[in-house]
Scaffold this motif. Structure first.
Motif, PDB file in Angstrom:
ATOM      1  N   GLY A 150       0.819  -1.208   0.000  1.00  0.00           N
ATOM      2  CA  GLY A 150       0.000   0.000   0.000  1.00  0.00           C
ATOM      3  C   GLY A 150       0.847   1.249   0.000  1.00  0.00           C
ATOM      4  O   GLY A 150       2.059   1.207  -0.259  1.00  0.00           O
ATOM      5  N   TYR A 151       0.201   2.364   0.292  1.00  0.00           N
ATOM      6  CA  TYR A 151       0.873   3.660   0.328  1.00  0.00           C
ATOM      7  C   TYR A 151       1.170   4.059   1.775  1.00  0.00           C
ATOM      8  O   TYR A 151       0.334   3.876   2.652  1.00  0.00           O
ATOM      9  CB  TYR A 151       0.000   4.739  -0.320  1.00  0.00           C
ATOM     10  CG  TYR A 151      -0.196   4.566  -1.800  1.00  0.00           C
ATOM     11  CD1 TYR A 151       0.743   5.041  -2.713  1.00  0.00           C
ATOM     12  CD2 TYR A 151      -1.328   3.924  -2.290  1.00  0.00           C
ATOM     13  CE1 TYR A 151       0.561   4.885  -4.077  1.00  0.00           C
ATOM     14  CE2 TYR A 151      -1.516   3.757  -3.655  1.00  0.00           C
ATOM     15  CZ  TYR A 151      -0.570   4.244  -4.541  1.00  0.00           C
ATOM     16  OH  TYR A 151      -0.757   4.078  -5.895  1.00  0.00           O
ATOM     17  N   VAL A 152       2.340   4.608   1.984  1.00  0.00           N
ATOM     18  CA  VAL A 152       2.667   5.160   3.298  1.00  0.00           C
ATOM     19  C   VAL A 152       1.835   6.426   3.484  1.00  0.00           C
ATOM     20  O   VAL A 152       1.985   7.394   2.742  1.00  0.00           O
ATOM     21  CB  VAL A 152       4.164   5.485   3.405  1.00  0.00           C
ATOM     22  CG1 VAL A 152       4.464   6.138   4.758  1.00  0.00           C
ATOM     23  CG2 VAL A 152       4.993   4.225   3.230  1.00  0.00           C
ATOM     24  N   GLN A 153       0.950   6.410   4.465  1.00  0.00           N
ATOM     25  CA  GLN A 153       0.068   7.547   4.699  1.00  0.00           C
ATOM     26  C   GLN A 153       0.607   8.501   5.756  1.00  0.00           C
ATOM     27  O   GLN A 153       0.363   9.708   5.689  1.00  0.00           O
ATOM     28  CB  GLN A 153      -1.321   7.048   5.117  1.00  0.00           C
ATOM     29  CG  GLN A 153      -2.038   6.262   4.032  1.00  0.00           C
ATOM     30  CD  GLN A 153      -3.402   5.774   4.481  1.00  0.00           C
ATOM     31  OE1 GLN A 153      -3.687   5.681   5.672  1.00  0.00           O
ATOM     32  NE2 GLN A 153      -4.256   5.445   3.526  1.00  0.00           N
ATOM     33  N   ASN A 154       1.353   7.965   6.705  1.00  0.00           N
ATOM     34  CA  ASN A 154       1.904   8.824   7.759  1.00  0.00           C
ATOM     35  C   ASN A 154       3.042   8.088   8.456  1.00  0.00           C
ATOM     36  O   ASN A 154       3.089   6.844   8.448  1.00  0.00           O
ATOM     37  CB  ASN A 154       0.823   9.223   8.767  1.00  0.00           C
ATOM     38  CG  ASN A 154       1.163  10.502   9.504  1.00  0.00           C
ATOM     39  OD1 ASN A 154       1.662  11.453   8.910  1.00  0.00           O
ATOM     40  ND2 ASN A 154       0.905  10.526  10.799  1.00  0.00           N
ATOM     41  N   ILE A 155       3.958   8.855   9.039  1.00  0.00           N
ATOM     42  CA  ILE A 155       5.094   8.277   9.751  1.00  0.00           C
ATOM     43  C   ILE A 155       5.180   8.933  11.125  1.00  0.00           C
ATOM     44  O   ILE A 155       5.216  10.159  11.236  1.00  0.00           O
ATOM     45  CB  ILE A 155       6.419   8.498   8.990  1.00  0.00           C
ATOM     46  CG1 ILE A 155       6.326   7.953   7.560  1.00  0.00           C
ATOM     47  CG2 ILE A 155       7.579   7.841   9.728  1.00  0.00           C
ATOM     48  CD1 ILE A 155       7.546   8.263   6.713  1.00  0.00           C
ATOM     49  N   ASP A 156       5.197   8.120  12.156  1.00  0.00           N
ATOM     50  CA  ASP A 156       5.310   8.614  13.531  1.00  0.00           C
ATOM     51  C   ASP A 156       6.803   8.737  13.872  1.00  0.00           C
ATOM     52  O   ASP A 156       7.415   7.797  14.389  1.00  0.00           O
ATOM     53  CB  ASP A 156       4.597   7.670  14.489  1.00  0.00           C
ATOM     54  CG  ASP A 156       4.447   8.257  15.890  1.00  0.00           C
ATOM     55  OD1 ASP A 156       5.146   9.247  16.192  1.00  0.00           O
ATOM     56  OD2 ASP A 156       3.630   7.736  16.674  1.00  0.00           O
ATOM     57  N   ILE A 157       7.383   9.899  13.572  1.00  0.00           N
ATOM     58  CA  ILE A 157       8.809  10.099  13.785  1.00  0.00           C
ATOM     59  C   ILE A 157       9.151  10.069  15.274  1.00  0.00           C
ATOM     60  O   ILE A 157      10.218   9.587  15.676  1.00  0.00           O
ATOM     61  CB  ILE A 157       9.264  11.435  13.160  1.00  0.00           C
ATOM     62  CG1 ILE A 157       8.928  11.457  11.664  1.00  0.00           C
ATOM     63  CG2 ILE A 157      10.755  11.642  13.347  1.00  0.00           C
ATOM     64  CD1 ILE A 157       9.667  10.443  10.852  1.00  0.00           C
ATOM     65  N   ALA A 158       8.257  10.589  16.111  1.00  0.00           N
ATOM     66  CA  ALA A 158       8.515  10.590  17.552  1.00  0.00           C
ATOM     67  C   ALA A 158       8.641   9.150  18.076  1.00  0.00           C
ATOM     68  O   ALA A 158       9.482   8.875  18.933  1.00  0.00           O
ATOM     69  CB  ALA A 158       7.395  11.335  18.278  1.00  0.00           C
ATOM     70  N   LYS A 159       7.812   8.266  17.565  1.00  0.00           N
ATOM     71  CA  LYS A 159       7.889   6.864  17.990  1.00  0.00           C
ATOM     72  C   LYS A 159       9.196   6.232  17.527  1.00  0.00           C
ATOM     73  O   LYS A 159       9.825   5.465  18.279  1.00  0.00           O
ATOM     74  CB  LYS A 159       6.691   6.099  17.429  1.00  0.00           C
ATOM     75  CG  LYS A 159       6.623   4.657  17.884  1.00  0.00           C
ATOM     76  CD  LYS A 159       5.337   3.992  17.400  1.00  0.00           C
ATOM     77  CE  LYS A 159       5.241   2.556  17.916  1.00  0.00           C
ATOM     78  NZ  LYS A 159       3.972   1.915  17.492  1.00  0.00           N
ATOM     79  N   LEU A 160       9.633   6.543  16.320  1.00  0.00           N
ATOM     80  CA  LEU A 160      10.905   6.015  15.825  1.00  0.00           C
ATOM     81  C   LEU A 160      12.070   6.526  16.668  1.00  0.00           C
ATOM     82  O   LEU A 160      13.019   5.783  16.949  1.00  0.00           O
ATOM     83  CB  LEU A 160      11.100   6.414  14.359  1.00  0.00           C
ATOM     84  CG  LEU A 160      10.141   5.790  13.338  1.00  0.00           C
ATOM     85  CD1 LEU A 160      10.415   6.339  11.943  1.00  0.00           C
ATOM     86  CD2 LEU A 160      10.259   4.267  13.343  1.00  0.00           C
TER      87      LEU A 160
END
Length: 435
Positions: A209-219
């Protein structure tokens, strides 16, 4: 900023659900019915005017009979507007039209008023209210009537425009502008800019699928736990498969053993469709699709394509202004991510229109004037991308325009743009032979 982005992303997903606001309206309606009964326990309640149960029954019966009809009518009109938006613009704009606040609020008001009138009518018929309760219920009913009338007037004004091409373009522009502004303020989403090739253990998604959002804080939290670094190699809008890596991790505590890779994958929201909130390129693609569709032989509307070109220029000028305002601090120092490519955004925005509008001298000239405007903005990266795409648009026109006079007009503008951008002259051997 990242927290606000995540909240905005999930709120947008909720806004796409047509059942949410009607459900809230129904709950508030039930609450209003039972609040009226609390008037029985208010001091001086006996001094309230006496409203007969028969008058309330009549009023609530009229409301219950009319609200259901209006709600059904509203749903039919909204579905017609949604269908019109998909046909006249592009199916990718559907979710923005569905999320129209005025239409959703109106539908919620009509359904809530219907539920309120039915429940209140049952309470009246079963003697649930005394004299004070009937008076408070009368006031609440008048208030609900007022909301219905105001909502209906606003909705009629909106439904006349909802689904129209101009209204859809405005909605797409607004959504794209918000996404571009957010990305200009945080080009790497608060992380460090990826400068070198990826190193470490690759992390792969389990779905397609498509990457819709990335949780940078979690990374960042994950990287701190394992005392390592994470190099993200995709941006929102990227199409991923189980064979394409999302990120690379280098850590001292062994990410495979500790199950860190699975946790990293959970920081990526992957769905079937692209979204507008975190993916500015998607908005540019949708605008380009609208312009390209207008240039098809079945539609033959170059005016809309010219309007789209103006919209795209407006968006890139705003992006350039925001991106040069200040240096962006690195908030997540253990995460690196590539910045969005301006040249890729230009490809998304202008390539289809340049190709499909090459045979229309009006569109070809408007494109060259648009690139000339962007060259003069004073943004180095924008200047280079505009110069490159001005030359590309001229080559499309060179192959499609039949009259020498029309091609000469386009070439004059393209050569001016090439000179301003410091690019090579646009005239090709093929054009010289035609002269």
């Amino acid at each position: 900023m990242e927290t606000r982005t995540m909240i905005r992303f999930y709120l947008a997903r909720l806004q796409e659900r047509l059942w949410l606001k009607p459900l809230i309206s129904c709950i508030l309606s039930l609450f209003a019915v039972f609040v009226a009964e609390l008037a029985q326990h208010v001091e001086l309640a006996e001094s309230f005017p006496d409203i007969s149960a028969e008058s309330l029954e009549t009023l609530l019966s009229i409301m219950s009979a009319s609200m259901l009809v209006i709600a059904v009518f509203a749903v039919g009109s909204m579905l017609s507007a949604y269908s019109s938006a998909s046909r006249s613009a592009t199916p990718r704009s559907f979710l923005l039209v569905v999320g129209d606040d005025v239409s959703q609020n109106a539908l919620s008001t009509f359904i809530g008023a219907f539920i309120f009138s039915i429940v209140a009518l049952l309470a009246i018929l079963n003697g649930f209210y005394g004299q004070p309760g009937r008076f408070v219920l009368f006031l609440v009913t008048i208030f609900v009537f007022t909301l219905v009338i105001l909502g209906f007037v606003r909705w009629v004004d909106r439904i006349a425009r909802l689904g129209q091409l101009g209204n859809t373009i405005d909605k797409v522009e607004s959504a794209t502008d918000a996404a571009l502004k957010t990305r200009a303020q945080m080009p790497t989403l608060g992380a460090a800019r990826a400068m070198t090739a990826e190193k470490g253990d690759a992390v792969y998604p389990e779905t397609v699928g498509y990457v819709q959002n990335i949780d940078i804080a979690k990374l960042q939290h994950i990287a701190e736990q394992v005392d390592g670094r994470i190099s993200v190699c995709v941006l929102p809008g990227t199409f991923v498969t189980p064979g394409s890596p999302l990120a690379f991790i280098t850590a001292k505590s062994g990410p495979d053993k500790d199950g860190v890779k699975d946790t990293i994958v959970e920081a990526f929201v992957i769905g079937k469709h692209r979204t507008f909130e975190s993916d500015p390129r998607f908005g540019l693609i949708v605008l380009s699709e609208i312009g390209s569709r207008a240039l098809s032989p079945a539609v033959n509307d170059p005016g809309t394509a010219i309007d789209i070109v103006g919209t795209l220029v407006r968006l890139f000028v705003r992006w350039a202004r925001v991106s040069e305002e200040e240096d962006v601090p690195i908030k997540y120092d253990r995460i690196s991510i590539p910045a969005i490519s301006l040249n890729d955004m230009f490809d998304d925005a202008f390539n289809a229109i340049a190709r499909d509008g090459a045979a229309s001298v009006e569109v070809a000239i408007r494109l060259q004037k648009a690139f000339g405007s962007l060259v003069l903005v004073g943004h180095d990266e924008l200047k280079k991308a505009a110069g490159t795409h001005a030359a590309l648009a001229f080559r499309h026109a060179e192959r499609s325009l039949a009259l020498k006079e029309e091609l000469d007009a386009v070439q004059a503008l393209a050569e001016r743009n090439a000179k301003l951008a410091g690019e090579a002259p646009v005239a090709s051997p093929g054009h010289q032979s035609r002269e």
